[in-house]
Motif scaffolding. Structure first.
Motif, mmCIF file in Angstrom:
data_model
loop_
_atom_site.group_PDB
_atom_site.id
_atom_site.type_symbol
_atom_site.label_atom_id
_atom_site.label_comp_id
_atom_site.label_asym_id
_atom_site.label_seq_id
_atom_site.Cartn_x
_atom_site.Cartn_y
_atom_site.Cartn_z
ATOM 1 N N THR A 121 -21.104 21.459 27.803
ATOM 2 C CA THR A 121 -20.950 20.723 29.051
ATOM 3 C C THR A 121 -22.336 20.406 29.604
ATOM 4 O OG1 THR A 121 -20.882 22.813 30.270
ATOM 5 C CG2 THR A 121 -18.759 21.836 29.676
ATOM 6 N N VAL A 128 -16.955 20.507 34.087
ATOM 7 C CA VAL A 128 -16.042 19.498 33.563
ATOM 8 C C VAL A 128 -15.520 18.603 34.690
ATOM 9 C CG1 VAL A 128 -13.693 19.230 32.625
ATOM 10 C CG2 VAL A 128 -15.359 20.693 31.452
ATOM 11 N N ALA A 158 -13.079 15.518 29.312
ATOM 12 C CA ALA A 158 -12.342 16.766 29.473
ATOM 13 C C ALA A 158 -11.750 16.853 30.872
ATOM 14 C CB ALA A 158 -13.265 17.962 29.225
ATOM 15 N N THR A 210 -8.419 20.379 28.479
ATOM 16 C CA THR A 210 -8.036 19.419 27.443
ATOM 17 C C THR A 210 -9.134 18.382 27.261
ATOM 18 O OG1 THR A 210 -5.703 19.697 27.956
ATOM 19 C CG2 THR A 210 -6.307 17.714 26.739
ATOM 20 N N VAL A 211 -9.521 18.167 26.006
ATOM 21 C CA VAL A 211 -10.489 17.144 25.651
ATOM 22 C C VAL A 211 -9.744 15.987 24.991
ATOM 23 C CG1 VAL A 211 -12.499 16.564 24.220
ATOM 24 C CG2 VAL A 211 -12.372 18.795 25.351
#
Length: 168
Positions: A33, A69, A94, A127-128
């Motif tokens: 990140t 994120v 994400a 979740t990406v």
């Protein structure tokens, strides 16, 4: 669509297949990140779901990666099969949610190392959604070592096999 194609005899579809295959097989990735000043990476267990065009992670609600994120959703995930000199990277956006149904669906015994069960209220779903990927599908270790030795002697860069970048 292929963005780059370097000495690679795989079609874009084959590269995509291989990236998804390695991500699923290797499991643990380095999840990176941005915190506004620097990159931050940590190992996470990936639940690769190509049919959903998603990579899911179960994370703790208190993790620093969550606010990173939220503020900077562009992330990368890197998988390494160091024994086979195979590497895959997926970049995308994400999102962290509290999707209890999906958390329960993704839960495995492996997760008991961090939480008692899937109903733990501190679990979040990260979740990406993949945008692009890159693949390094290299020869075996002995060949790679020999290529590095030749490169060291000749001053040329070693050829570590196929490398390709594709949209996912």
């Amino acid at each position: 669509m292929v963005k780059e194609h370097h000495d690679n005899d795989k079609t874009p579809a084959e590269v995509q297949d291989r990236i998804w295959e390695l991500a699923d097989k290797i499991d643990i990735c380095m999840f990176t990140t941005w915190d506004g000043e620097r990159q931050r990476s940590r190992p996470l267990s990936a639940r690769v779901r190509r049919e959903e065009h998603a990579i899911h992670f179960l994370v703790d609600a208190e993790g620093q990666k969550n606010w990173q994120v939220d503020k900077f959703p562009w992330v990368s995930c890197a998988w390494v099969d160091s024994g086979g000199h195979k590497y895959a990277v997926i970049s995308g956006s994400a999102e962290v949610t509290n999707d209890r149904a999906k958390i329960t669906e993704l839960w495995t015994d492996f997760d008991k190392a961090w939480w008692d069960d899937a109903s733990d209220p501190s679990i979040r779903l990260l979740t990406v959604t993949p945008d692009d990927g890159e693949l390094w599908d290299s020869p075996n270790r002995a060949v790679a070592f020999a290529k590095m030795a030749v490169a060291a002697v000749t001053g040329t860069a070693p050829d570590f096999g196929d490398n390709a970048k594709v949209d996912l």
